[in-house]
Enzyme design. Sequence first.
Site, PDB file in Angstrom:
ATOM      1  N   LYS A 201     -11.054  -4.406  -4.854  1.00 39.00           N
ATOM      2  CA  LYS A 201     -12.301  -3.345  -5.072  1.00 39.00           C
ATOM      3  C   LYS A 201     -11.049  -2.478  -5.713  1.00 39.00           C
ATOM      4  O   LYS A 201     -11.291  -1.197  -6.484  1.00 39.00           O
ATOM      5  CB  LYS A 201     -12.536  -2.355  -4.011  1.00 39.00           C
ATOM      6  CG  LYS A 201     -12.210  -2.874  -2.765  1.00 39.00           C
ATOM      7  CD  LYS A 201     -13.170  -3.088  -1.096  1.00 39.00           C
ATOM      8  CE  LYS A 201     -12.428  -3.518  -0.113  1.00 39.00           C
ATOM      9  NZ  LYS A 201     -13.336  -3.704   0.854  1.00 39.00           N
TER      10      LYS A 201
ATOM     11  N   LYS B 176      -4.032 -10.258  -6.662  1.00 41.18           N
ATOM     12  CA  LYS B 176      -5.346 -10.438  -5.444  1.00 41.18           C
ATOM     13  C   LYS B 176      -6.968  -9.229  -6.600  1.00 41.18           C
ATOM     14  O   LYS B 176      -6.179  -8.856  -7.126  1.00 41.18           O
ATOM     15  CB  LYS B 176      -4.732 -10.120  -4.832  1.00 41.18           C
ATOM     16  CG  LYS B 176      -6.244 -10.423  -3.690  1.00 41.18           C
ATOM     17  CD  LYS B 176      -5.527  -9.884  -2.410  1.00 41.18           C
ATOM     18  CE  LYS B 176      -5.932  -8.316  -2.064  1.00 41.18           C
ATOM     19  NZ  LYS B 176      -6.120  -7.534  -0.543  1.00 41.18           N
TER      20      LYS B 176
ATOM     21  N   LYS C  18       0.995  -1.016  -0.303  1.00 42.67           N
ATOM     22  CA  LYS C  18      -0.138   0.368   0.240  1.00 42.67           C
ATOM     23  C   LYS C  18       1.248   1.442  -0.285  1.00 42.67           C
ATOM     24  O   LYS C  18       0.611   2.319  -0.416  1.00 42.67           O
ATOM     25  CB  LYS C  18      -0.910   0.124   0.806  1.00 42.67           C
ATOM     26  CG  LYS C  18      -1.794  -0.999   0.592  1.00 42.67           C
ATOM     27  CD  LYS C  18      -3.176  -0.330   1.536  1.00 42.67           C
ATOM     28  CE  LYS C  18      -4.603  -1.314   1.343  1.00 42.67           C
ATOM     29  NZ  LYS C  18      -6.426  -1.180   2.005  1.00 42.67           N
TER      30      LYS C  18
END
Length: 348
Positions: free
Chosen positions: A213, A210, A128
């Site tokens: 969203k 993966k 992230k």
Amino acid sequence: MEVQQTAAPIRGAEEAKQKIVFSGVQPSGKLTLGNYLGAIGNWVGMQQDYRCIFSVMNLHSITVRQDPAALRRQTLEVLAQYIACGIDPAKSLLFIQGHVSAHAELAWILNCYTMFGELSRMTQFKDKSKQHADNVNAGLFTYPVLMAADILLYHTDLVPVGQDQKQHVEIARDIAERFNGVYGDVFTIPEPMIVRSGAKIMSLADPTKKMSKSDPNQNAYVLLTDKPEDILRKFKRAVTDSGSEIRRGEDKPGVNNLINIYCAATGSTPEQVEQQFVGKGYGDFKMAVGEAVVEVLRPVREKTEDLLKNKDYLEQVYTEGAFQAARLADRTLEKVYKKVGFLAKPKR
Ligand code: TYM
């Protein structure tokens, strides 16, 4: 509709009978098929055997910038989706994380029992911080500590999550063991619980990544709110591999992913799927997977739409849930205060 949240007794730490399950999802966007097959869909059956607590993790969401109005809307939508998926407020405790202040309070305390080095090793933090290089804030770094607080406040035995959250449950165990090592038996040591077929649903556009969203490519993921025609279109376009057989293989990430999704959606084993599709091509298989997913998600979407029309009911669920969760969480926090040497909070 009447709301009951008191069906099963929750233990004080000592009178353990029924195992306690805790899990949650961040409302940072619309939920995907990955969230469903890796997490929520598996929680439903656990309500039979365990005392289940499920929360909407809105405190976690702001580690990445959110639009405030969208975050509020998505928080309610996730709560509605829990219920639409089959989480029953009469059996399970449902609440919104930010409504129970003990989560943030315990997170602060646990920060002081968590090492910089161990947080630096978290793969989600590394990913992230690359993805949001302009906003590598301290919350993104200490996120697993808040997650440990979520889990440890309720004396959780089992944490049903997808594969990507396993490392965070493991650090929660380490933090709990370290704290217990200093102060005695305060926290229950939680175990991650990961299902086989739904553990890691991959992107339909790039099956080495993966399903997420936050993917900029909308064909990469299926949302719980997607209409049947959109779901079928996304599966039709799903990236497959060279060759033509419906068979798992190390060099076949696309087919492996579709087999996994089909298994998770239908309850079949990979061997059964390979048998069932002998002689069929990728095109047929992709349609079959799409149709299986449509059937799983149809009732979830319809029920979510109904629930979102009844905001009073949702408010009643999360209000009652907040009171119950706070009662349990405050009990643990009180014990922690005592152990670390804080004066007890004055009671009115
Ligand atoms: P989150 O919101 O990213 O995801 C929610 C759940 O969905 C699972 N999941 C997947 N499973 C399989 N395949 C995928 N492609 C996929 N994408 C997501 C995740 O593993 C997760 O179980 N930190 C957590 C939320 C959280 C939490 C907690 C969970 C906060 N506190 C305490 C359990 C206990 C998160 O960001 O999940």
